[in-house]
Write a protein that holds these residues in place. Sequence first.
Motif, mmCIF file in Angstrom:
data_model
loop_
_atom_site.group_PDB
_atom_site.id
_atom_site.type_symbol
_atom_site.label_atom_id
_atom_site.label_comp_id
_atom_site.label_asym_id
_atom_site.label_seq_id
_atom_site.Cartn_x
_atom_site.Cartn_y
_atom_site.Cartn_z
ATOM 1 N N GLY A 1 0.821 -1.213 0.000
ATOM 2 C CA GLY A 1 0.000 0.000 0.000
ATOM 3 C C GLY A 1 0.846 1.250 0.000
ATOM 4 N N GLY A 2 1.895 1.264 -0.839
ATOM 5 C CA GLY A 2 2.664 2.492 -1.056
ATOM 6 C C GLY A 2 2.091 3.220 -2.271
ATOM 7 N N ALA A 3 2.879 4.176 -2.780
ATOM 8 C CA ALA A 3 2.424 4.960 -3.939
ATOM 9 C C ALA A 3 2.083 4.043 -5.108
ATOM 10 N N THR A 4 2.920 3.030 -5.342
ATOM 11 C CA THR A 4 2.739 2.167 -6.514
ATOM 12 C C THR A 4 1.463 1.343 -6.397
ATOM 13 N N GLU B 1 2.868 -18.527 -13.609
ATOM 14 C CA GLU B 1 1.673 -17.819 -14.114
ATOM 15 C C GLU B 1 0.970 -17.076 -12.974
ATOM 16 N N GLY B 2 0.176 -16.093 -13.337
ATOM 17 C CA GLY B 2 -0.679 -15.412 -12.361
ATOM 18 C C GLY B 2 0.045 -14.446 -11.444
ATOM 19 N N PHE B 3 1.288 -14.094 -11.775
ATOM 20 C CA PHE B 3 2.092 -13.302 -10.840
ATOM 21 C C PHE B 3 2.907 -12.251 -11.598
ATOM 22 N N VAL B 4 2.766 -11.001 -11.147
ATOM 23 C CA VAL B 4 3.424 -9.859 -11.800
ATOM 24 C C VAL B 4 4.113 -9.030 -10.717
ATOM 25 N N THR B 5 5.289 -8.488 -11.031
ATOM 26 C CA THR B 5 5.977 -7.588 -10.081
ATOM 27 C C THR B 5 6.196 -6.228 -10.741
ATOM 28 N N ILE B 6 5.978 -5.166 -9.964
ATOM 29 C CA ILE B 6 6.309 -3.806 -10.443
ATOM 30 C C ILE B 6 7.251 -3.176 -9.411
ATOM 31 N N VAL B 7 8.438 -2.759 -9.864
ATOM 32 C CA VAL B 7 9.405 -2.123 -8.948
ATOM 33 C C VAL B 7 10.129 -0.967 -9.615
ATOM 34 N N GLY B 8 10.803 -0.174 -8.766
ATOM 35 C CA GLY B 8 11.619 0.948 -9.238
ATOM 36 C C GLY B 8 10.800 2.231 -9.234
ATOM 37 N N GLY B 9 11.213 3.168 -10.080
ATOM 38 C CA GLY B 9 10.472 4.419 -10.251
ATOM 39 C C GLY B 9 10.596 5.366 -9.076
ATOM 40 N N LYS B 10 9.700 6.321 -9.050
ATOM 41 C CA LYS B 10 9.646 7.369 -8.024
ATOM 42 C C LYS B 10 8.198 7.490 -7.584
ATOM 43 N N ALA B 11 7.973 8.162 -6.468
ATOM 44 C CA ALA B 11 6.584 8.453 -6.099
ATOM 45 C C ALA B 11 5.946 9.294 -7.213
ATOM 46 N N THR B 12 6.738 10.164 -7.808
ATOM 47 C CA THR B 12 6.244 11.021 -8.898
ATOM 48 C C THR B 12 5.730 10.201 -10.078
ATOM 49 N N THR B 13 6.305 9.012 -10.301
ATOM 50 C CA THR B 13 5.936 8.245 -11.503
ATOM 51 C C THR B 13 5.007 7.064 -11.194
ATOM 52 N N ALA B 14 4.408 7.050 -9.998
ATOM 53 C CA ALA B 14 3.580 5.897 -9.600
ATOM 54 C C ALA B 14 2.409 5.668 -10.572
ATOM 55 N N ARG B 15 1.817 6.739 -11.065
ATOM 56 C CA ARG B 15 0.673 6.572 -11.985
ATOM 57 C C ARG B 15 1.114 5.857 -13.259
ATOM 58 N N ALA B 16 2.267 6.246 -13.787
ATOM 59 C CA ALA B 16 2.771 5.604 -15.007
ATOM 60 C C ALA B 16 3.116 4.135 -14.741
ATOM 61 N N MET B 17 3.678 3.868 -13.558
ATOM 62 C CA MET B 17 4.011 2.480 -13.202
ATOM 63 C C MET B 17 2.734 1.649 -13.161
ATOM 64 N N ALA B 18 1.670 2.260 -12.622
ATOM 65 C CA ALA B 18 0.391 1.561 -12.523
ATOM 66 C C ALA B 18 -0.190 1.303 -13.909
ATOM 67 N N GLU B 19 -0.063 2.293 -14.790
ATOM 68 C CA GLU B 19 -0.618 2.120 -16.146
ATOM 69 C C GLU B 19 0.062 0.940 -16.849
ATOM 70 N N THR B 20 1.403 0.910 -16.762
ATOM 71 C CA THR B 20 2.150 -0.186 -17.404
ATOM 72 C C THR B 20 1.726 -1.532 -16.825
ATOM 73 N N THR B 21 1.590 -1.587 -15.504
ATOM 74 C CA THR B 21 1.276 -2.863 -14.841
ATOM 75 C C THR B 21 -0.155 -3.304 -15.174
ATOM 76 N N ALA B 22 -1.078 -2.351 -15.167
ATOM 77 C CA ALA B 22 -2.471 -2.703 -15.475
ATOM 78 C C ALA B 22 -2.587 -3.174 -16.927
ATOM 79 N N ASP B 23 -1.786 -2.598 -17.835
ATOM 80 C CA ASP B 23 -1.777 -3.093 -19.228
ATOM 81 C C ASP B 23 -1.318 -4.555 -19.262
ATOM 82 N N VAL B 24 -0.298 -4.880 -18.458
ATOM 83 C CA VAL B 24 0.200 -6.267 -18.414
ATOM 84 C C VAL B 24 -0.899 -7.200 -17.875
#
Length: 396
Positions: free
Chosen positions: A14-17, A340-363
């Motif tokens: 439950g962080g920014a990402t 299968e059924g498992f995805v990880t999203i890491v890195g980025g900044k708090a500033t870029t959390a929305r973009a990280m979410a967009e990429t992950t939700a596309d996956v």
Amino acid sequence: MSRASDFHVLIIGGGATGAALAHDLALRGFRVTLVERGEVTSGTTGRHHGLLHSGARYAVRDPESARECIEENFILRRIAPDSFELNDGLFVAITEEDEAYLEPFLEGCETCGIPTQVLTREQALQMEPNLNPKVRVAVRVPDGTMDAMRLPLRFLATALSNGAVVRPFTEVVDLLRRNGTVYGARVRNHITGREEDLLADVVVNAAGPWAGRIAAMAGVDVPVRPSPGVLVAVEGRWTNMVINRLHPAGDGDIIVPQRGLSIIGTTSWVVEDPDHLDVPPDHVRRMFEKGAEMVPAVGHARLWAAWSAARPLVGSREASTGRELSRTFKCFDHASEGVEGFVTIVGGKATTARAMAETTADVVCRKVGVSAPCRTREVTLLPHTAYYDLLTTQGF
Ligand SMILES: Cc1cc2nc3c(=O)[nH]c(=O)nc-3n(C[C@H](O)[C@H](O)[C@H](O)COP(=O)(O)OP(=O)(O)OC[C@H]3O[C@@H](n4cnc5c(N)ncnc54)[C@H](O)[C@@H]3O)c2cc1C
């Protein structure tokens, strides 16, 4: 084509990402549950400077991250009005060596689409009278100040209003696996002490610097390097703009005004375990010394607090200080490693959390065969104050 509402996505962290991802997936129509082992934002997110990055800090050596920051900076101003002090930032040259960095800095900013305005010494001192009078030149960029906790609360509030379930104080203690597929997680509720299994069609690991630990539960390795930094808050708002040193990113070269305090950051090293972070006294001293080179008054300001937090950087275990690692992000679909059924999203900044979410939700959409476009660039977020109200309606 399948419907998003047929699928349940479990987000760990439950962080920014994780917060931005819960918002994105809920808007696309998925059933979403987010679990966080402590209070939301209790990881790295609740402990950063509160700098809405323009990306200028990364423009010369890490242009991918710089482009992400400037694009998200402008999107966030639109979707989260009133969350930011639009105070801008100054990159200040104090020495001849700093001044020599001006040309590559301006070139880098231009290449990455970051607006700049070069200011003379007199103009800079007029804007910020507490700057070191030795300042030679300064560059104004669209940095800003944010409240580290409130922006993620806005993502979470909006996710809740779109049907997501948020469960703070709920820790993933194991992943549920069958025939190479992750199908949920075993969680422990730290309020009741009870354990239960949460089933999901896709589990997303958004555990920041703890992502390696979660990935290991699925038998996969993610190259996350927890890289702590020390932050120091001093009494007094010594500048109104964010002050950065005009040189390659280093120690103690950012000062962020936060209400009546000034936050000086930061240092960088790497650790194996993000649960055990020191606040080395020499790092605290360095913040005062380096900060005072830009704004002399912070050198003798009263210490309000000092703390450390770990960046979840993507990179090889060979990294020695973390400075050499990019601030960009990476999304891993572990199907490529046979899980299968498992995805990880890491890195980025708090500033870029929305973009990280967009990429992950596309996956996630691709994995389950759902066609649902991202809408988070346009939808205005609810105020942070709505979060606890909406959480109460879920029984917390
Ligand atoms: C010193 C410092 C200064 C920074 N300054 C800035 C800045 O000014 N501006 C900026 O944009 N970025 C800044 N950053 C970067 C930014 O803070 C991070 O990139 C961002 O907060 C990471 O968010 P996250 O959600 O990925 O990770 P986190 O915020 O760490 O969230 C992961 C969450 O997962 C939870 N978790 C872990 N294990 C489990 C489990 N088993 N079960 C359930 N939950 C679990 C944790 O409790 C944590 O809350 C800074 C970073 C550092 C270290």
